[in-house]
Design a protein around this motif. Sequence first.
Motif, PDB file in Angstrom:
ATOM      1  N   MET A 218       0.849  -1.171   0.000  1.00 35.57           N
ATOM      2  CA  MET A 218       0.000   0.000   0.000  1.00 35.57           C
ATOM      3  C   MET A 218       0.893   1.231   0.000  1.00 35.57           C
ATOM      4  O   MET A 218       1.827   1.339   0.782  1.00 35.57           O
ATOM      5  CB  MET A 218      -0.900  -0.018   1.236  1.00 35.57           C
ATOM      6  CG  MET A 218      -1.796   1.185   1.230  1.00 35.57           C
ATOM      7  SD  MET A 218      -2.699   1.644   2.661  1.00 35.57           S
ATOM      8  CE  MET A 218      -3.749   0.508   3.208  1.00 35.57           C
ATOM      9  N   PRO A 219       0.579   2.239  -0.869  1.00 40.09           N
ATOM     10  CA  PRO A 219       1.421   3.440  -0.916  1.00 40.09           C
ATOM     11  C   PRO A 219       1.240   4.294   0.336  1.00 40.09           C
ATOM     12  O   PRO A 219       0.189   4.284   0.967  1.00 40.09           O
ATOM     13  CB  PRO A 219       0.929   4.182  -2.159  1.00 40.09           C
ATOM     14  CG  PRO A 219      -0.387   3.594  -2.494  1.00 40.09           C
ATOM     15  CD  PRO A 219      -0.457   2.247  -1.868  1.00 40.09           C
ATOM     16  N   MET A 220       2.273   5.019   0.661  1.00 39.28           N
ATOM     17  CA  MET A 220       2.235   5.912   1.824  1.00 39.28           C
ATOM     18  C   MET A 220       1.400   7.147   1.483  1.00 39.28           C
ATOM     19  O   MET A 220       1.455   7.648   0.370  1.00 39.28           O
ATOM     20  CB  MET A 220       3.653   6.367   2.199  1.00 39.28           C
ATOM     21  CG  MET A 220       4.534   5.248   2.708  1.00 39.28           C
ATOM     22  SD  MET A 220       3.987   4.616   4.292  1.00 39.28           S
ATOM     23  CE  MET A 220       4.319   6.000   5.330  1.00 39.28           C
ATOM     24  N   PRO A 221       0.582   7.643   2.439  1.00 41.50           N
ATOM     25  CA  PRO A 221      -0.187   8.864   2.176  1.00 41.50           C
ATOM     26  C   PRO A 221       0.742  10.062   2.020  1.00 41.50           C
ATOM     27  O   PRO A 221       1.814  10.116   2.612  1.00 41.50           O
ATOM     28  CB  PRO A 221      -1.074   9.017   3.403  1.00 41.50           C
ATOM     29  CG  PRO A 221      -0.639   8.010   4.388  1.00 41.50           C
ATOM     30  CD  PRO A 221       0.319   7.085   3.733  1.00 41.50           C
ATOM     31  N   SER A 222       0.312  11.020   1.211  1.00 45.36           N
ATOM     32  CA  SER A 222       1.128  12.199   0.976  1.00 45.36           C
ATOM     33  C   SER A 222       1.155  13.077   2.223  1.00 45.36           C
ATOM     34  O   SER A 222       0.281  12.995   3.088  1.00 45.36           O
ATOM     35  CB  SER A 222       0.577  13.004  -0.197  1.00 45.36           C
ATOM     36  OG  SER A 222      -0.658  13.590   0.166  1.00 45.36           O
ATOM     37  N   ALA A 223       2.146  13.927   2.292  1.00 46.70           N
ATOM     38  CA  ALA A 223       2.266  14.847   3.421  1.00 46.70           C
ATOM     39  C   ALA A 223       1.085  15.806   3.472  1.00 46.70           C
ATOM     40  O   ALA A 223       0.586  16.142   4.538  1.00 46.70           O
ATOM     41  CB  ALA A 223       3.577  15.623   3.319  1.00 46.70           C
ATOM     42  N   ALA A 224       0.588  16.215   2.295  1.00 48.65           N
ATOM     43  CA  ALA A 224      -0.557  17.129   2.253  1.00 48.65           C
ATOM     44  C   ALA A 224      -1.798  16.466   2.848  1.00 48.65           C
ATOM     45  O   ALA A 224      -2.563  17.098   3.578  1.00 48.65           O
ATOM     46  CB  ALA A 224      -0.826  17.570   0.821  1.00 48.65           C
ATOM     47  N   LEU A 225      -2.001  15.201   2.539  1.00 49.69           N
ATOM     48  CA  LEU A 225      -3.150  14.479   3.086  1.00 49.69           C
ATOM     49  C   LEU A 225      -3.028  14.354   4.596  1.00 49.69           C
ATOM     50  O   LEU A 225      -3.996  14.565   5.331  1.00 49.69           O
ATOM     51  CB  LEU A 225      -3.269  13.092   2.453  1.00 49.69           C
ATOM     52  CG  LEU A 225      -4.363  12.194   3.020  1.00 49.69           C
ATOM     53  CD1 LEU A 225      -5.733  12.820   2.804  1.00 49.69           C
ATOM     54  CD2 LEU A 225      -4.304  10.825   2.410  1.00 49.69           C
ATOM     55  N   LEU A 226      -1.852  14.033   5.083  1.00 45.50           N
ATOM     56  CA  LEU A 226      -1.648  13.909   6.522  1.00 45.50           C
ATOM     57  C   LEU A 226      -1.876  15.240   7.233  1.00 45.50           C
ATOM     58  O   LEU A 226      -2.486  15.289   8.304  1.00 45.50           O
ATOM     59  CB  LEU A 226      -0.245  13.377   6.819  1.00 45.50           C
ATOM     60  CG  LEU A 226      -0.003  11.928   6.391  1.00 45.50           C
ATOM     61  CD1 LEU A 226       1.461  11.559   6.601  1.00 45.50           C
ATOM     62  CD2 LEU A 226      -0.913  10.980   7.136  1.00 45.50           C
ATOM     63  N   LEU A 227      -1.424  16.335   6.625  1.00 41.80           N
ATOM     64  CA  LEU A 227      -1.648  17.658   7.217  1.00 41.80           C
ATOM     65  C   LEU A 227      -3.140  18.012   7.220  1.00 41.80           C
ATOM     66  O   LEU A 227      -3.657  18.569   8.184  1.00 41.80           O
ATOM     67  CB  LEU A 227      -0.872  18.729   6.463  1.00 41.80           C
ATOM     68  CG  LEU A 227       0.638  18.724   6.690  1.00 41.80           C
ATOM     69  CD1 LEU A 227       1.315  19.720   5.757  1.00 41.80           C
ATOM     70  CD2 LEU A 227       0.945  19.056   8.140  1.00 41.80           C
ATOM     71  N   ALA A 228      -3.843  17.667   6.144  1.00 40.59           N
ATOM     72  CA  ALA A 228      -5.278  17.956   6.070  1.00 40.59           C
ATOM     73  C   ALA A 228      -6.037  17.162   7.123  1.00 40.59           C
ATOM     74  O   ALA A 228      -6.937  17.684   7.788  1.00 40.59           O
ATOM     75  CB  ALA A 228      -5.802  17.642   4.677  1.00 40.59           C
ATOM     76  N   LEU A 229      -5.676  15.909   7.304  1.00 44.29           N
ATOM     77  CA  LEU A 229      -6.337  15.079   8.320  1.00 44.29           C
ATOM     78  C   LEU A 229      -6.034  15.585   9.723  1.00 44.29           C
ATOM     79  O   LEU A 229      -6.894  15.560  10.596  1.00 44.29           O
ATOM     80  CB  LEU A 229      -5.912  13.619   8.181  1.00 44.29           C
ATOM     81  CG  LEU A 229      -6.487  12.884   6.974  1.00 44.29           C
ATOM     82  CD1 LEU A 229      -5.861  11.503   6.863  1.00 44.29           C
ATOM     83  CD2 LEU A 229      -7.995  12.797   7.039  1.00 44.29           C
ATOM     84  N   ALA A 230      -4.818  16.060   9.935  1.00 38.64           N
ATOM     85  CA  ALA A 230      -4.445  16.569  11.255  1.00 38.64           C
ATOM     86  C   ALA A 230      -5.203  17.846  11.598  1.00 38.64           C
ATOM     87  O   ALA A 230      -5.432  18.147  12.769  1.00 38.64           O
ATOM     88  CB  ALA A 230      -2.947  16.829  11.306  1.00 38.64           C
ATOM     89  N   ALA A 231      -5.644  18.605  10.573  1.00 41.76           N
ATOM     90  CA  ALA A 231      -6.359  19.860  10.807  1.00 41.76           C
ATOM     91  C   ALA A 231      -7.833  19.651  11.130  1.00 41.76           C
ATOM     92  O   ALA A 231      -8.504  20.553  11.596  1.00 41.76           O
ATOM     93  CB  ALA A 231      -6.224  20.760   9.588  1.00 41.76           C
ATOM     94  N   LEU A 232      -8.346  18.448  10.878  1.00 45.98           N
ATOM     95  CA  LEU A 232      -9.756  18.175  11.164  1.00 45.98           C
ATOM     96  C   LEU A 232     -10.008  18.144  12.666  1.00 45.98           C
ATOM     97  O   LEU A 232      -9.129  17.762  13.438  1.00 45.98           O
ATOM     98  CB  LEU A 232     -10.169  16.827  10.571  1.00 45.98           C
ATOM     99  CG  LEU A 232     -10.240  16.747   9.055  1.00 45.98           C
ATOM    100  CD1 LEU A 232     -10.479  15.309   8.624  1.00 45.98           C
ATOM    101  CD2 LEU A 232     -11.322  17.646   8.515  1.00 45.98           C
ATOM    102  N   PRO A 233     -11.218  18.504  13.087  1.00 44.33           N
ATOM    103  CA  PRO A 233     -11.528  18.394  14.505  1.00 44.33           C
ATOM    104  C   PRO A 233     -11.499  16.940  14.945  1.00 44.33           C
ATOM    105  O   PRO A 233     -11.686  16.047  14.125  1.00 44.33           O
ATOM    106  CB  PRO A 233     -12.944  18.973  14.634  1.00 44.33           C
ATOM    107  CG  PRO A 233     -13.413  19.257  13.260  1.00 44.33           C
ATOM    108  CD  PRO A 233     -12.284  19.052  12.308  1.00 44.33           C
ATOM    109  N   PRO A 234     -11.268  16.685  16.237  1.00 43.57           N
ATOM    110  CA  PRO A 234     -11.198  15.301  16.711  1.00 43.57           C
ATOM    111  C   PRO A 234     -12.476  14.548  16.351  1.00 43.57           C
ATOM    112  O   PRO A 234     -13.578  15.027  16.525  1.00 43.57           O
ATOM    113  CB  PRO A 234     -11.071  15.445  18.229  1.00 43.57           C
ATOM    114  CG  PRO A 234     -10.593  16.835  18.450  1.00 43.57           C
ATOM    115  CD  PRO A 234     -11.058  17.649  17.294  1.00 43.57           C
ATOM    116  N   GLY A 235     -12.297  13.350  15.818  1.00 50.63           N
ATOM    117  CA  GLY A 235     -13.428  12.500  15.477  1.00 50.63           C
ATOM    118  C   GLY A 235     -14.015  12.768  14.104  1.00 50.63           C
ATOM    119  O   GLY A 235     -14.829  12.009  13.617  1.00 50.63           O
TER     120      GLY A 235
END
Length: 81
Positions: A1-18
């Motif tokens: 499985m490919p590793m998620p991009s840094a942009a995707l990880l940053l976008a997910l980290a910006a979401l509110p918890p849950g």
Amino acid sequence: MPMPSAALLLALAALPPGAAAQQPPRIPTEEQIDRACATGAADTLPNPFRDVRPEHWAYKAVLNLHYCGAARSVRKTISAS
């Protein structure tokens, strides 16, 4: 499985918890929508908008427009043809 991009990880980290774990709203049947529109209860159907909360003053109007608005009448007319 490919590793998620840094942009995707940053976008997910910006979401509110849950937020990432939220399931998409269920899709009501045409019959459920028709019944809700006929009885003025469109606000009892699933909310398809993440940015409109049930406590908001325009919640009922937004859901009414989404489920029962003019676009719905046009779709039903076209599909009946």
